[in-house]
Write a protein that holds these residues in place. Structure first.
Motif, short mmCIF file in Angstrom:
data_model
loop_
_atom_site.label_atom_id
_atom_site.label_comp_id
_atom_site.label_asym_id
_atom_site.label_seq_id
_atom_site.Cartn_x
_atom_site.Cartn_y
_atom_site.Cartn_z
N SER A 33 1.35 -1.18 -0.17
CA SER A 33 0.11 -0.27 -0.02
C SER A 33 0.81 1.18 -0.37
O SER A 33 0.66 2.90 -0.34
N ALA A 37 0.77 4.32 -3.23
CA ALA A 37 0.27 4.92 -2.56
C ALA A 37 1.20 6.45 -2.89
O ALA A 37 0.67 7.43 -3.44
N GLY A 41 -0.81 7.59 -5.71
CA GLY A 41 -1.18 7.69 -5.34
C GLY A 41 -3.04 7.90 -5.19
O GLY A 41 -3.26 8.96 -4.55
N ARG A 42 -3.05 6.63 -5.40
CA ARG A 42 -4.84 5.92 -5.50
C ARG A 42 -4.31 4.50 -5.60
O ARG A 42 -3.72 4.20 -5.82
N ALA A 43 -5.84 3.91 -5.24
CA ALA A 43 -5.93 2.86 -5.07
C ALA A 43 -6.08 1.95 -6.09
O ALA A 43 -6.80 2.85 -7.11
N HIS A 50 -4.39 0.15 -15.07
CA HIS A 50 -4.59 1.52 -14.91
C HIS A 50 -3.48 2.46 -15.22
O HIS A 50 -1.91 1.75 -15.16
N ALA A 52 -1.50 5.74 -15.56
CA ALA A 52 -0.92 6.38 -14.31
C ALA A 52 0.06 7.53 -14.24
O ALA A 52 0.81 6.52 -15.36
#
Ligand code: GDP
Ligand code: ZN
Length: 446
Positions: A33, A37, A41-43, A50, A52
């Motif tokens: 995590s 993070a 910066g997001r789950a 994703h 990112a």
């Protein structure tokens, strides 16, 4: 399945070093995590790609790309796994890896991802080895058979044998525990027949595994021959269209002493003894010593001759220094100049023309026969000397068991030893030392 979560998170660049369109960082651990993070910066939704921006400590962007999150236990290692696909440049990759380390990961050791997969029972040891063998495969045939082992074809053969061994052991143990059941009971249960069947099965697995080992490790061939007899021409002609990879490794300062060609998918490592001449040059002498050591481990010697001249004193001198047990195939080249007939003569002589190609098919067949290759076979799975050694030792225990048929305790013990030995292949009971040796030979990121 009980998962073995390691306390530390590991990270590595999983793609080959250098520049490429895409580079992949792989991270594995029990809690990612902080890394997710800090970097993204997001789950992340499990198993979704994703897009990112991968952020540095100060919020600046290191790179942008795809992030994939595989929560354990449904991942390669069985732990939580994060994959970052960025731009495949060495600097970008190093920065991304450094960021993962700053966020709590440590650099993975060679093979550590696969080792964790093994420790979490995602793969057995033979399958883990097949991961490395697939990556290192030197021919299509080797790659296909590595995939077969990775898929579990080899392990299934071994597990079937182990199950049958266990059944037979239960029978014998029962006979020992209940003395009223005697040898006649074992005879009635066809214990001897079952032992014979086990031996036959083991012999079949050994035969297939030997083919798999040949695909993986190939055959080491010493090439003896004077300058100009046609060594290079013959190598090129033999390699033909199967020349997937031809490498020249400079063994000494002056001479190429090793080549690799493929015959029917079997890698042949050719050691050229043209480099073995008398010399006072120290560097060259070291190279020559190394070549002789390689020669000592060779499986076959190929003596290339000019049909017009035959065996020269220099060839004789090298032949004399070869290990006495080493099989020698004499290849008389340039028969186009002498008008001799192409083909095999006896077991150890072939007449060819590297230039016209006549006799080369016979030479190929002869070489593969001497290597013990039985032809490309769909069923061949990749195997290593370690596996063959275990199979051979298990076979010895079964032979001992056969001799101990009337000494039940001994019979039972030999069956148990055969089982333990076979289990070494899949790593059911394996020492840390063995695991260390196997996984340290992987590349980093695997
Ligand atoms: P190496 O020094 O042993 O590697 O020999 P090369 O392969 O370089 O060949 C030496 C010379 O022999 C070259 O001119 C080749 O073209 C020639 N040569 C090689 N094989 C044959 C052959 O089968 N027949 C004929 N006539 N010439 C050949
Ligand atoms: Zn040459």
């Amino acid at each position: 399945m009980t998962l073995l979560y390691h306390p530390d998170t590991i990270a590595a660049i999983a793609t080959a070093p250098g520049r490429g369109g895409v580079g992949v960082i792989r991270v594995s651990g029990q809690d990612l995590s902080a890394i997710v993070a800090g970097l993204i910066g997001r789950a992340l939704t499990p198993r979704h790609a994703h897009f990112a921006k991968f952020k540095d400590e100060d919020g600046s962007v290191i790179d942008e790309g795809l992030a994939l999150y595989f929560p354990g236990p449904n991942s390669f290692t069985g732990e939580h796994v994060l994959e970052l696909q960025g731009h495949g440049g060495p600097v970008v990759m190093r920065m991304l890896l450094a960021r993962c380390v700053a966020l709590g990961a440590r650099h993975a050791e060679p093979g550590e991802f696969t080792k964790r997969a093994f420790l979490n029972s995602k793969l057995d040891l033979a399958q883990a080895e097949a991961v490395a063998d697939l990556i290192d495969a030197q021919s299509e045939a080797a790659a296909r058979s590595a995939l077969k082992s990775l898929d579990g074809a080899f392990s299934r053969e071994i597990n079937t044998l182990v199950e049958e061994l266990i059944n037979l052991r239960m029978l014998v143990e029962a006979t020992i525990d209940f003395p009223e059941e005697d040898i006649d009971f074992l005879e009635a249960a066809n214990a001897r027949g079952r032992l014979n069947e086990l031996q036959a099965q083991l012999a079949r697995v050994l035969a297939t595994a030997s083919q798999g080992r040949l695909l993986r490790e190939g055959m080491h061939v010493v090439l003896i021959g004077q300058p100009n007899v046609g060594k290079s021409s013959l190598m090129n002609a033999l390699a033909g269209e199967e020349i997937a990879i031809v490498t020249d490794i400079a063994g000494t300062t002056r001479d190429t002493v090793r080549e690799l060609i493929q015959l029917d998918g079997v890698p042949l490592h050719i050691i050229d003894t043209a480099g073995l001449r008398e010399t006072t040059d120290t560097v060259e002498q070291i190279g020559i010593e190394r070549t002789w050591r390689a020669v000592d481990k060779a499986d076959l010697a190929l003596l290339l001759l000019d049909s017009r001249e035959g065996v020269t004193p220099h060839d004789e001198a090298i032949l004399e220094r070869l290990p006495p047990a080493l099989p020698v195939l004499r290849v008389f080249n340039k028969i186009d100049l002498t008008g001799e007939t192409a083909g095999v003569v006896g077991e150890t002589e072939v007449h060819v023309s590297a230039q016209s190609g006549s006799g080369l098919d016979e030479l190929r067949t002869r070489l593969l026969h001497m290597a013990g290759w039985h032809g490309a076979n769909e069923g061949v799975f990749i195997a290593r000397e370690r596996h063959l050694d275990a199979i051979r030792r298990a076979a010895e225990h079964l032979i001992n068991a056969g001799h101990a048929f009337h000494a039940l305790e001994l019979f039972a013990e030999e069956l148990r030893l055969a089982q333990v030995t076979l289990n070494e292949i899949t790593g059911e009971f394996s020492s840390d030392d063995l695991l260390g040796v196997i996984f340290s030979r992987f590349c980093i990121g695997k």
